[in-house]
Design a protein around this motif. Structure first.
Motif, mmCIF file in Angstrom:
data_model
loop_
_atom_site.group_PDB
_atom_site.id
_atom_site.type_symbol
_atom_site.label_atom_id
_atom_site.label_comp_id
_atom_site.label_asym_id
_atom_site.label_seq_id
_atom_site.Cartn_x
_atom_site.Cartn_y
_atom_site.Cartn_z
ATOM 1 N N TRP A 1 -1.712 -0.921 9.482
ATOM 2 C CA TRP A 1 -1.199 -0.775 8.119
ATOM 3 C C TRP A 1 0.106 0.006 8.031
ATOM 4 C CZ3 TRP A 1 -5.188 0.463 3.709
ATOM 5 C CH2 TRP A 1 -6.007 -0.648 3.501
ATOM 6 N N LEU B 1 -3.600 4.813 10.184
ATOM 7 C CA LEU B 1 -2.828 3.711 9.623
ATOM 8 C C LEU B 1 -2.264 2.818 10.721
ATOM 9 C CD1 LEU B 1 -0.853 5.496 6.745
ATOM 10 C CD2 LEU B 1 -2.590 3.730 6.473
ATOM 11 N N THR C 1 3.226 -0.123 4.935
ATOM 12 C CA THR C 1 2.879 0.846 3.894
ATOM 13 C C THR C 1 4.107 1.643 3.469
ATOM 14 O OG1 THR C 1 0.595 1.081 4.664
ATOM 15 C CG2 THR C 1 1.493 2.901 3.387
ATOM 16 N N ASP D 1 0.857 -1.180 0.000
ATOM 17 C CA ASP D 1 0.000 0.000 0.000
ATOM 18 C C ASP D 1 0.894 1.232 0.000
ATOM 19 O OD1 ASP D 1 -2.726 -1.174 0.267
ATOM 20 O OD2 ASP D 1 -1.842 -1.999 2.088
#
Length: 455
Positions: A275, A270, A279, A6
């Motif tokens: 994440w 995030l 990322t 991502d």
């Protein structure tokens, strides 16, 4: 792509490196970015390909320099869009299976320039939803505002302009967070692009941001008066006296502080969703901002000073847990390849010499008869500047001083610059990839560009 992490690509429009606390500014303007630096790579000599928004973003989105992609100027009687034959980063990622979303606070970055291509979702500067594939992403109020944005924008223009900027920033960040939340359970990787403009004039920071920095809170009329003076300066109609400039810089710092709080919201989300670690996070400025630092009529143009060209940049690779600093020059055009690689080593795209271009004038109501092109080549010590008429200049970067004479060093940097330009495959304003199309700028956009000092 070798892997598909991502990606969060955050551009903090006009954020000057010298006003960022991560780069040792004496005010704590960017605590969230300082925290990011403990995980990420901080680049000391990152150079934008152009000293203003339109060509800079076009270069970051295409991995090419202005002379190559052809988006060099913007004028209200005919705006150069990115050629349809030139693919954008979002288009390439979309082809690789990415879900893509863009949230732009700047009129130049979006449908006007063709930089919205490849995005599944795109929200324009005035909160118009120009591209939409997931109707659940936006609230019914946001959908209504998008349909009526032109009418509402004209109605809100006066006298509550001071509220308008933060309203847009808050909305774009809220939608960014909603987009991230919706992607948590998706098996597809995401590419999220955000442009925020709190560091771009005019400045209407919230009262609490000034107070957090220990600065005097404004009275009810001061922001309007101060920004009117600043716009007159930006348009070349008046100078900034010392007291006005000091207060402008306080507003600038407070605006950066408020913006940093919004950045922290995105990072925090995030992290809560698990994440952040995996990322690829890129945070940079597209250019700096000259606010009375140099004479507006100096030669070479003040746009080519380091305060505009040497920008803040942080890259956190997937899995990176320790901060590091890179001193070697880095060109923002390389961010295209950094994203395409997914997890490139921090020094893969550094160079001995970074280059940039500037086509003057930048924008206006009508296309000028003559456009002057400047090019620069810079390393850690010196910056070489020349134009197409053959004028050349050399700066000592440590002192930001124009050197009177150093023919041998000028020749060395001229050779470096010429060698890089030869690799462009084009050495004129003509775009090898095809001529960009012209788009008329409507009255709402032109009015906003005037408020921002472009026209």
């Amino acid at each position: 792509m070798s892997n598909s992490p991502d990606v969060l690509f955050l551009v903090l429009d006009s954020l000057r490196k010298d006003r960022v606390s991560t780069y040792e500014h004496d005010r704590e303007t960017t605590p969230a970015l300082s925290t990011l630096a403990t995980y990420a790579t901080t680049y000391e000599n990152a150079f934008t390909p152009a000293p203003w928004t339109l060509p800079s973003h076009a270069s970051m989105f295409t991995g090419s320099f202005p002379s190559e992609h052809g988006v060099t100027n913007g004028f209200s009687d005919g705006m150069g869009q990115l050629s349809a034959s030139q693919s954008t980063l979002a288009e390439e990622l979309s082809d690789e299976g990415y879900r893509t979303a863009g949230f732009s606070n700047n009129p130049w970055v979006g449908r006007l320039s063709g930089l919205d291509r490849g995005f599944d979702e795109f929200v324009e500067w005035d909160l118009e939803i120009s591209t939409e594939t997931d109707e659940r992403l936006h609230t019914s109020r946001e959908e209504l505002y998008s349909r009526c944005h032109s009418i509402l924008g004209k109605g809100a223009r006066q006298p509550v302009f001071a509220l308008k900027r933060r309203f847009f920033t808050d909305s774009l960040v809220d939608r960014t967070k909603r987009w991230i939340e919706r992607g948590v359970d998706s098996s597809e990787p995401t590419f999220t692009f955000v442009n925020l403009m709190e560091a771009h004039s005019p400045y209407f920071p919230p009262r609490e941001a000034l107070e957090e920095l220990g600065l005097e809170a404004p009275g009810p009329l001061e922001p309007r008066i101060l920004n009117t003076k600043l716009l007159a300066y930006v348009m070349g109609k008046a100078d900034l006296d010392a007291d006005t400039r000091r207060r402008v810089m306080e507003y600038y710092d407070a605006s950066a502080r408020y913006q940093d709080r919004k950045v922290e919201e995105v990072f925090g989300l995030l992290q809560r969703e698990g994440w952040f670690e995996d990322t690829l996070v890129i945070v940079c400025a597209d250019h700096g901002k000259t606010l009375g630092d140099y004479p507006r009529d100096e030669h070479p143009p003040h746009y080519l000073r380091d305060i505009n060209l040497n920008v803040p940049l942080w890259i956190k690779r997937p899995g990176q847990r320790e901060g590091e600093t890179v001193e070697e020059p880095f060109e923002l055009t390389s961010l295209f390849d950094v994203v395409r690689d997914g997890d490139a080593p921090s020094d893969r795209y550094t160079r001995e010499t970074a280059i940039a271009e500037d086509f003057v004038p930048h924008a206006g109501r009508s296309t000028p008869d003559e456009v002057v092109r400047w090019r620069i080549a810079a390393d850690r010590e010196y910056k070489y500047v020349r134009n197409d008429a053959g004028s050349e200049f050399l700066y000592d970067r440590s002192s930001d001083r124009l050197l009177s004479s150093d023919a041998d060093r000028c020749d060395e940097y001229a050779d470096r610059l010429s060698e890089r330009v030869r690799r462009f495959g084009v050495d004129s304003d003509e775009d090898e990839a095809g001529s960009p199309t012209n788009r008329e700028i409507d009255s709402d956009v032109e009015a906003q560009l005037k408020d921002l000092g472009y026209m």
